[in-house]
Design a protein around this motif. Sequence first.
Motif, PDB file in Angstrom:
ATOM      1  N   SER A   1       1.154  -9.164  10.379  1.00  0.00           N
ATOM      2  CA  SER A   1      -0.208  -8.871   9.918  1.00  0.00           C
ATOM      3  C   SER A   1      -1.148  -8.440  11.035  1.00  0.00           C
ATOM      4  O   SER A   1      -2.193  -7.844  10.764  1.00  0.00           O
ATOM      5  CB  SER A   1      -0.792 -10.114   9.230  1.00  0.00           C
ATOM      6  OG  SER A   1      -0.853 -11.205  10.130  1.00  0.00           O
ATOM      7  N   ALA A   2      -0.797  -8.720  12.284  1.00  0.00           N
ATOM      8  CA  ALA A   2      -1.725  -8.504  13.399  1.00  0.00           C
ATOM      9  C   ALA A   2      -2.220  -7.066  13.560  1.00  0.00           C
ATOM     10  O   ALA A   2      -3.436  -6.837  13.592  1.00  0.00           O
ATOM     11  CB  ALA A   2      -1.103  -9.002  14.703  1.00  0.00           C
ATOM     12  N   PRO A   3      -1.345  -6.048  13.662  1.00  0.00           N
ATOM     13  CA  PRO A   3      -1.852  -4.695  13.902  1.00  0.00           C
ATOM     14  C   PRO A   3      -2.840  -4.220  12.835  1.00  0.00           C
ATOM     15  O   PRO A   3      -3.906  -3.697  13.162  1.00  0.00           O
ATOM     16  CB  PRO A   3      -0.580  -3.838  13.909  1.00  0.00           C
ATOM     17  CG  PRO A   3       0.491  -4.780  14.314  1.00  0.00           C
ATOM     18  CD  PRO A   3       0.129  -6.086  13.676  1.00  0.00           C
ATOM     19  N   GLY A   4      -2.478  -4.422  11.574  1.00  0.00           N
ATOM     20  CA  GLY A   4      -3.368  -3.990  10.504  1.00  0.00           C
ATOM     21  C   GLY A   4      -4.689  -4.734  10.485  1.00  0.00           C
ATOM     22  O   GLY A   4      -5.757  -4.142  10.347  1.00  0.00           O
ATOM     23  N   MET A   5      -4.629  -6.057  10.655  1.00  0.00           N
ATOM     24  CA  MET A   5      -5.846  -6.858  10.541  1.00  0.00           C
ATOM     25  C   MET A   5      -6.713  -6.811  11.799  1.00  0.00           C
ATOM     26  O   MET A   5      -7.890  -7.176  11.753  1.00  0.00           O
ATOM     27  CB  MET A   5      -5.485  -8.306  10.205  1.00  0.00           C
ATOM     28  CG  MET A   5      -4.762  -8.442   8.882  1.00  0.00           C
ATOM     29  SD  MET A   5      -4.616 -10.154   8.310  1.00  0.00           S
ATOM     30  CE  MET A   5      -6.249 -10.412   7.625  1.00  0.00           C
ATOM     31  N   ILE A   6      -6.144  -6.352  12.924  1.00  0.00           N
ATOM     32  CA  ILE A   6      -6.932  -6.215  14.153  1.00  0.00           C
ATOM     33  C   ILE A   6      -7.443  -4.787  14.326  1.00  0.00           C
ATOM     34  O   ILE A   6      -8.614  -4.570  14.672  1.00  0.00           O
ATOM     35  CB  ILE A   6      -6.092  -6.632  15.379  1.00  0.00           C
ATOM     36  CG1 ILE A   6      -5.825  -8.143  15.340  1.00  0.00           C
ATOM     37  CG2 ILE A   6      -6.801  -6.262  16.684  1.00  0.00           C
ATOM     38  CD1 ILE A   6      -4.900  -8.633  16.435  1.00  0.00           C
ATOM     39  N   LEU A   7      -6.586  -3.799  14.072  1.00  0.00           N
ATOM     40  CA  LEU A   7      -6.979  -2.405  14.287  1.00  0.00           C
ATOM     41  C   LEU A   7      -7.764  -1.814  13.125  1.00  0.00           C
ATOM     42  O   LEU A   7      -8.672  -1.002  13.333  1.00  0.00           O
ATOM     43  CB  LEU A   7      -5.734  -1.552  14.547  1.00  0.00           C
ATOM     44  CG  LEU A   7      -4.946  -1.888  15.817  1.00  0.00           C
ATOM     45  CD1 LEU A   7      -3.723  -0.994  15.932  1.00  0.00           C
ATOM     46  CD2 LEU A   7      -5.826  -1.725  17.049  1.00  0.00           C
TER      47      LEU A   7
ATOM     48  N   ARG B   1     -15.805   2.422  12.301  1.00  0.00           N
ATOM     49  CA  ARG B   1     -16.200   3.773  12.709  1.00  0.00           C
ATOM     50  C   ARG B   1     -16.295   4.710  11.512  1.00  0.00           C
ATOM     51  O   ARG B   1     -17.214   5.538  11.437  1.00  0.00           O
ATOM     52  CB  ARG B   1     -15.203   4.316  13.734  1.00  0.00           C
ATOM     53  CG  ARG B   1     -15.189   3.509  15.034  1.00  0.00           C
ATOM     54  CD  ARG B   1     -14.389   4.173  16.112  1.00  0.00           C
ATOM     55  NE  ARG B   1     -14.457   3.413  17.363  1.00  0.00           N
ATOM     56  CZ  ARG B   1     -13.931   3.829  18.507  1.00  0.00           C
ATOM     57  NH1 ARG B   1     -13.292   4.987  18.565  1.00  0.00           N
ATOM     58  NH2 ARG B   1     -14.044   3.084  19.602  1.00  0.00           N
ATOM     59  N   LEU B   2     -15.344   4.598  10.582  1.00  0.00           N
ATOM     60  CA  LEU B   2     -15.367   5.479   9.412  1.00  0.00           C
ATOM     61  C   LEU B   2     -16.602   5.261   8.556  1.00  0.00           C
ATOM     62  O   LEU B   2     -17.184   6.218   8.029  1.00  0.00           O
ATOM     63  CB  LEU B   2     -14.105   5.248   8.570  1.00  0.00           C
ATOM     64  CG  LEU B   2     -12.784   5.784   9.124  1.00  0.00           C
ATOM     65  CD1 LEU B   2     -11.641   5.421   8.182  1.00  0.00           C
ATOM     66  CD2 LEU B   2     -12.849   7.295   9.309  1.00  0.00           C
TER      67      LEU B   2
ATOM     68  N   PHE C   1     -20.333  11.114   5.241  1.00  0.00           N
ATOM     69  CA  PHE C   1     -19.541  11.272   4.023  1.00  0.00           C
ATOM     70  C   PHE C   1     -19.129   9.915   3.455  1.00  0.00           C
ATOM     71  O   PHE C   1     -19.213   9.678   2.248  1.00  0.00           O
ATOM     72  CB  PHE C   1     -18.293  12.112   4.320  1.00  0.00           C
ATOM     73  CG  PHE C   1     -17.257  12.073   3.244  1.00  0.00           C
ATOM     74  CD1 PHE C   1     -17.451  12.738   2.035  1.00  0.00           C
ATOM     75  CD2 PHE C   1     -16.082  11.337   3.407  1.00  0.00           C
ATOM     76  CE1 PHE C   1     -16.497  12.690   1.034  1.00  0.00           C
ATOM     77  CE2 PHE C   1     -15.130  11.283   2.408  1.00  0.00           C
ATOM     78  CZ  PHE C   1     -15.339  11.970   1.221  1.00  0.00           C
ATOM     79  N   MET C   2     -18.687   9.002   4.328  1.00  0.00           N
ATOM     80  CA  MET C   2     -18.233   7.690   3.883  1.00  0.00           C
ATOM     81  C   MET C   2     -19.370   6.854   3.311  1.00  0.00           C
ATOM     82  O   MET C   2     -19.168   6.038   2.420  1.00  0.00           O
ATOM     83  CB  MET C   2     -17.575   6.944   5.040  1.00  0.00           C
ATOM     84  CG  MET C   2     -16.225   7.507   5.457  1.00  0.00           C
ATOM     85  SD  MET C   2     -14.963   7.291   4.181  1.00  0.00           S
ATOM     86  CE  MET C   2     -14.690   5.528   4.282  1.00  0.00           C
ATOM     87  N   GLN C   3     -20.576   7.052   3.791  1.00  0.00           N
ATOM     88  CA  GLN C   3     -21.724   6.310   3.268  1.00  0.00           C
ATOM     89  C   GLN C   3     -22.073   6.742   1.846  1.00  0.00           C
ATOM     90  O   GLN C   3     -22.678   5.987   1.097  1.00  0.00           O
ATOM     91  CB  GLN C   3     -22.929   6.506   4.197  1.00  0.00           C
ATOM     92  CG  GLN C   3     -22.753   5.829   5.554  1.00  0.00           C
ATOM     93  CD  GLN C   3     -23.896   6.094   6.503  1.00  0.00           C
ATOM     94  OE1 GLN C   3     -24.843   6.811   6.165  1.00  0.00           O
ATOM     95  NE2 GLN C   3     -23.831   5.525   7.708  1.00  0.00           N
ATOM     96  N   LYS C   4     -21.656   7.938   1.479  1.00  0.00           N
ATOM     97  CA  LYS C   4     -21.925   8.439   0.121  1.00  0.00           C
ATOM     98  C   LYS C   4     -20.879   7.975  -0.886  1.00  0.00           C
ATOM     99  O   LYS C   4     -21.137   7.986  -2.087  1.00  0.00           O
ATOM    100  CB  LYS C   4     -21.958   9.973   0.137  1.00  0.00           C
ATOM    101  CG  LYS C   4     -23.218  10.555   0.774  1.00  0.00           C
ATOM    102  CD  LYS C   4     -23.219  12.068   0.605  1.00  0.00           C
ATOM    103  CE  LYS C   4     -24.518  12.666   1.117  1.00  0.00           C
ATOM    104  NZ  LYS C   4     -24.550  14.153   0.921  1.00  0.00           N
ATOM    105  N   VAL C   5     -19.701   7.599  -0.398  1.00  0.00           N
ATOM    106  CA  VAL C   5     -18.608   7.226  -1.315  1.00  0.00           C
ATOM    107  C   VAL C   5     -18.144   5.798  -1.006  1.00  0.00           C
ATOM    108  O   VAL C   5     -16.958   5.553  -0.752  1.00  0.00           O
ATOM    109  CB  VAL C   5     -17.431   8.222  -1.206  1.00  0.00           C
ATOM    110  CG1 VAL C   5     -17.779   9.565  -1.807  1.00  0.00           C
ATOM    111  CG2 VAL C   5     -16.998   8.378   0.257  1.00  0.00           C
TER     112      VAL C   5
END
Length: 322
Positions: A236-242, A249-250, A255-259
């Motif tokens: 679980s570490a890579p997914g839950m840390i990265l 950042r996304l 664009f991400m703030q609109k959806v």
Amino acid sequence: MEADLTGFNIDAPRWDQRTFLGRVKHFLNITDPRTVFVSEQELDWAKMMVEKSRMGVVPPGTQVEQLLYAKKLYDSAFHPDTGEKMNVIGRMSFQLPGGMIITGFMLQFYRTMPAVIFWQWVNQSFNALVNYTNRNAASPISVRQMTLSYFTATTTAVATAVGMNMLTKKAPPLVGRWVPFAAVAAANCVNIPMMRQQELIQGICVKDRNENEIGHSRRAAAIGITQVVISRITMSAPGMILLPVIMERLEKLHFMQKVKVLHAPLQVMLCGYFLIFMVPVACGLFPQKCELPISYLEPELQDTIKAKYGELEPYVYFNKGL
């Protein structure tokens, strides 16, 4: 033309299990999430083919590829100790679909206390079932012990998540996003040993190189369970840390703030990408069939082995579970 199956051993690993890469290839094969959707009839066929191959009476015209496919299905769905069919949700091949959904939502809904409590409870319920399903089945656990283990692990995860959420209220947002991983790691250190406590109390079954049972060792159980804890946290570490860094950042993009409605599905999908690789990698960190020097065992068990085998048996072997 009929394939020559002379000398074919269906139980022999296709890849060298003494190497990390060989173990990763092995687990990449048997944790294939597509096997989750295989019908019960096909799984029963796979078991029949494996058993017939072991007896050397495979049907005429059987190809090696058919036997290898049957072995893949068998290893993904049947317990290595008992040969019994495992429940679908508890299989390691279900880690991708199950883990990506639960982890994705844990990482997405970490801001409110009810969401934290709910998703940690869901995750530990899932983990408890996986731990029970993939235990060393030679050490039975009672319903009372299983219930106690489940509530202990769930309480640990929720308490860790809630406590850390309160401590990190004034911390940078990214720190708050890492709270679910801290809770999952802490709970794994409790959930797995608790669900497999019978192995620690009575010992795990150890065998000689010819699969003959020698006795039960608590030290071997402790080593095996420790390796499983490390593997699960690594999974679980890579997914839950990265992922929190990526999503941080996304989510700042215009664009991400609109959806915002797409944030959760995106996080679930990204969790899936991490787990595709991390499930076989984490499972392959240690051999499933552990080799342990006799000198590591309890003195009384060492004496029993030496009395039976003399000095000719330097190692014992056991299934550490997954």
